[in-house]
Design an enzyme around this catalytic site. Structure first.
Site, PDB file in Angstrom:
ATOM      1  N   ARG A  13       5.968 -16.545 -14.005  1.00 33.32           N
ATOM      2  CA  ARG A  13       6.388 -15.139 -14.171  1.00 33.32           C
ATOM      3  C   ARG A  13       5.432 -14.134 -13.534  1.00 33.32           C
ATOM      4  O   ARG A  13       5.424 -12.955 -13.865  1.00 33.32           O
ATOM      5  CB  ARG A  13       6.601 -14.789 -15.642  1.00 33.32           C
ATOM      6  N   LYS A  64       6.004  -5.732  -0.408  1.00 31.55           N
ATOM      7  CA  LYS A  64       7.334  -6.310  -0.151  1.00 31.55           C
ATOM      8  C   LYS A  64       7.121  -7.798   0.095  1.00 31.55           C
ATOM      9  O   LYS A  64       6.376  -8.180   1.001  1.00 31.55           O
ATOM     10  CB  LYS A  64       7.972  -5.676   1.085  1.00 31.55           C
ATOM     11  N   GLU A  76       4.998  -2.135  15.802  1.00 28.34           N
ATOM     12  CA  GLU A  76       4.952  -1.477  14.476  1.00 28.34           C
ATOM     13  C   GLU A  76       4.043  -0.243  14.512  1.00 28.34           C
ATOM     14  O   GLU A  76       4.312   0.749  13.844  1.00 28.34           O
ATOM     15  CB  GLU A  76       4.454  -2.440  13.388  1.00 28.34           C
ATOM     16  N   LYS A 102       0.684   4.218   5.732  1.00 31.65           N
ATOM     17  CA  LYS A 102       1.494   3.364   4.860  1.00 31.65           C
ATOM     18  C   LYS A 102       1.062   3.504   3.395  1.00 31.65           C
ATOM     19  O   LYS A 102       1.909   3.573   2.503  1.00 31.65           O
ATOM     20  CB  LYS A 102       1.415   1.902   5.299  1.00 31.65           C
ATOM     21  N   GLU A 156      11.027   2.048  -2.617  1.00 34.19           N
ATOM     22  CA  GLU A 156      11.943   2.479  -1.558  1.00 34.19           C
ATOM     23  C   GLU A 156      13.172   3.211  -2.083  1.00 34.19           C
ATOM     24  O   GLU A 156      14.306   2.886  -1.749  1.00 34.19           O
ATOM     25  CB  GLU A 156      12.363   1.278  -0.701  1.00 34.19           C
ATOM     26  N   ARG A 158      10.022   5.685   1.631  1.00 39.64           N
ATOM     27  CA  ARG A 158       9.645   4.367   2.163  1.00 39.64           C
ATOM     28  C   ARG A 158      10.702   3.831   3.132  1.00 39.64           C
ATOM     29  O   ARG A 158      10.371   3.064   4.034  1.00 39.64           O
ATOM     30  CB  ARG A 158       9.395   3.371   1.021  1.00 39.64           C
ATOM     31  N   ASN A 181      11.658   1.622   7.758  1.00 41.76           N
ATOM     32  CA  ASN A 181      12.649   0.675   8.301  1.00 41.76           C
ATOM     33  C   ASN A 181      13.220   1.130   9.640  1.00 41.76           C
ATOM     34  O   ASN A 181      14.213   0.563  10.112  1.00 41.76           O
ATOM     35  CB  ASN A 181      13.820   0.516   7.326  1.00 41.76           C
ATOM     36  N   HIS A 195      14.685  -1.300  12.108  1.00 43.93           N
ATOM     37  CA  HIS A 195      14.826  -2.605  11.460  1.00 43.93           C
ATOM     38  C   HIS A 195      16.284  -3.008  11.230  1.00 43.93           C
ATOM     39  O   HIS A 195      16.589  -4.193  11.204  1.00 43.93           O
ATOM     40  CB  HIS A 195      14.058  -2.631  10.137  1.00 43.93           C
ATOM     41  N   HIS A 240      16.757  -6.475  12.667  1.00 44.51           N
ATOM     42  CA  HIS A 240      17.029  -7.632  11.799  1.00 44.51           C
ATOM     43  C   HIS A 240      18.309  -8.343  12.236  1.00 44.51           C
ATOM     44  O   HIS A 240      18.416  -9.567  12.125  1.00 44.51           O
ATOM     45  CB  HIS A 240      17.162  -7.197  10.346  1.00 44.51           C
ATOM     46  N   HIS A 280       9.378 -10.598  15.369  1.00 40.18           N
ATOM     47  CA  HIS A 280       9.855  -9.432  14.630  1.00 40.18           C
ATOM     48  C   HIS A 280       9.591  -8.130  15.408  1.00 40.18           C
ATOM     49  O   HIS A 280      10.473  -7.273  15.540  1.00 40.18           O
ATOM     50  CB  HIS A 280       9.174  -9.396  13.260  1.00 40.18           C
TER      51      HIS A 280
HETATM   52  N1  GLY Z   1       7.779  -2.887   6.375  1.00 46.48           N
HETATM   53  C1  GLY Z   1       8.424  -1.822   5.724  1.00 46.48           C
HETATM   54  C2  GLY Z   1       7.936  -1.556   4.346  1.00 46.48           C
HETATM   55  O1  GLY Z   1       6.957  -2.142   3.925  1.00 46.48           O
HETATM   56  O2  GLY Z   1       8.525  -0.782   3.635  1.00 46.48           O
END
Ligand code: GLY
Length: 360
Positions: A120, A142, A184, A226, A236, A240, A244, A247, A251, A264
């Site tokens: 857990r 994330k 990035e 960040k 998010e 946040r 993206n 992305h 993706h 990526h």
């Molecule tokens: N890589 C995007 C984020 O961490 O929100």
């Protein structure tokens, strides 16, 4: 050593940045002598860097075990998570253990996810070894794995206890991985910081040559940007989502091409071009800003066109499974100028398709 803090109440944590930081005393705090820990890494890094990290951990009195996972995005799966969990159980790790991720985004995401579900939830530490992971993936909690139908579709928010960024680790990074990380870095500049974008236009060659001062500046800048966002919007619900940028399209490329075929950073480079073109077609982004974005990606050697065998319509099913979709409505992060981006919904599908076609 530079330190930046991600401020999240009693889950706040430091990001320690510098050359050779792995050798600093107390770098593995909050680990204490006698603590149990499991190092998770891949085969390549096990050969290159593991011994150094092991040596330091042992010097700190930590009882360390290891599990080696397969190398590559195609192995970011629940199977590998099960392998990590099995190793923890076999070596009798209890709830006060700490998982240590030594690697790029794949190792970090998979280790973080394993930490979030083992008994857990146990502590974990990120030691990112790729530029992409140092400026983005290792920060913000994330975690997760891919599903055949979509990238990062299984996961959790689980913050690390610390992030250790040793810039010396970049010396062994293959060039395509380096420029994948630069992608990035450019992302942060486009969505948040026009001055940083100007700086990148002037100094990009230095970054590609791993100039120490420029690299430190860039990594620190991205970590600062960040950590501010994470402190404001950990889950998010708001700002946040801007991270993206590129992305949703990127993706789709990664999933369609087969995980691991595109790095990526390469996929999101094309994704950012497509998002910028969408914004330009909608009349938000000036043509001159769009051209500056394209020029910078070209200068770095990043791709600006999607895979030839991927038709524009085949992006849409993947884009509709994006985690930003709400009530069946696609939401896209679009730059409205260099240094500023917004989340848009209700965009005409034909505009999206045209932007994709223009970037093929
Ligand atoms: N890589 C995007 C984020 O961490 O929100």
């Amino acid at each position: 050593m530079e330190q930046i803090k991600v401020v999240l109440g009693d889950r706040s944590y430091p990001i320690n940045i510098g050359s050779g930081v792995i050798e600093e005393d107390n770098i593995f705090l909050p680990l204490k002598p006698g603590n149990q820990a499991m190092l998770v890494t891949n085969k390549t890094l096990a050969n290159l860097l593991k011994d150094k990290v092991f040596f330091q951990l042992r010097k700190s009195g930590v009882k360390i075990d290891q599990v080696i996972i397969s190398d590559g995005e195609q192995f970011k799966t629940l199977n590998e998570v099960e392998m990590v969990i099995s190793a923890l159980l076999e070596k009798k790790h209890s709830r006060d253990t700490t998982l240590i991720a030594l690697g790029g985004g794949v190792v970090g995401d998979l280790t973080g996810f394993s930490a979030s579900i083992y008994q857990r939830g146990v502590r974990f530490i990120q030691i990112p070894t790729t530029l992409l992971a140092q400026v983005d993936a290792s920060i913000g909690g994330k975690t997760g794995v891919n599903h055949l139908l979509g990238k990062n579709m299984v996961g959790s928010f689980w913050q690390p206890s610390s992030v250790i960024i040793d810039i010396n680790f970049l010396q062994t990074l293959p060039y395509n991985e380096l420029i994948s990380g630069v992608s990035e870095i450019i992302k942060y500049a486009i969505i948040f910081d026009a001055i940083f974008f100007n700086w990148l236009e002037k100094n990009i060659e230095k970054i590609l040559l791993l100039d120490h001062k420029s690299m430190c500046f860039c990594i620190k800048k991205c970590c600062e940007l960040k950590s501010k966002i994470i402190s404001l919007d950990e889950r998010e619900n708001n700002f946040r989502a801007l991270l993206n940028f590129g992305h949703t399209y990127g993706h789709a490329i990664e999933a369609h091409a087969g995980y691991g075929s595109w790095l990526h950073g390469e996929a999101i480079s094309v994704g950012m071009v497509m998002a910028a073109r969408t914004s330009e077609l909608l009349g938000y982004l000036k043509k001159s800003d769009y051209n500056r974005i394209i020029s910078l990606f070209k200068k770095v050697g990043l791709p600006i066109k999607g895979p030839k065998n991927m038709s524009a319509v085949s992006y849409l099913p993947y884009m509709m499974r994006d985690k930003k979709v709400i009530s069946g409505e696609m939401r896209l992060v679009l730059p409205i100028s260099i240094g500023k981006a917004k989340v848009f919904s209700g965009i005409d599908k034909n505009v999206i398709l045209n932007a994709i076609k223009d970037s093929q």
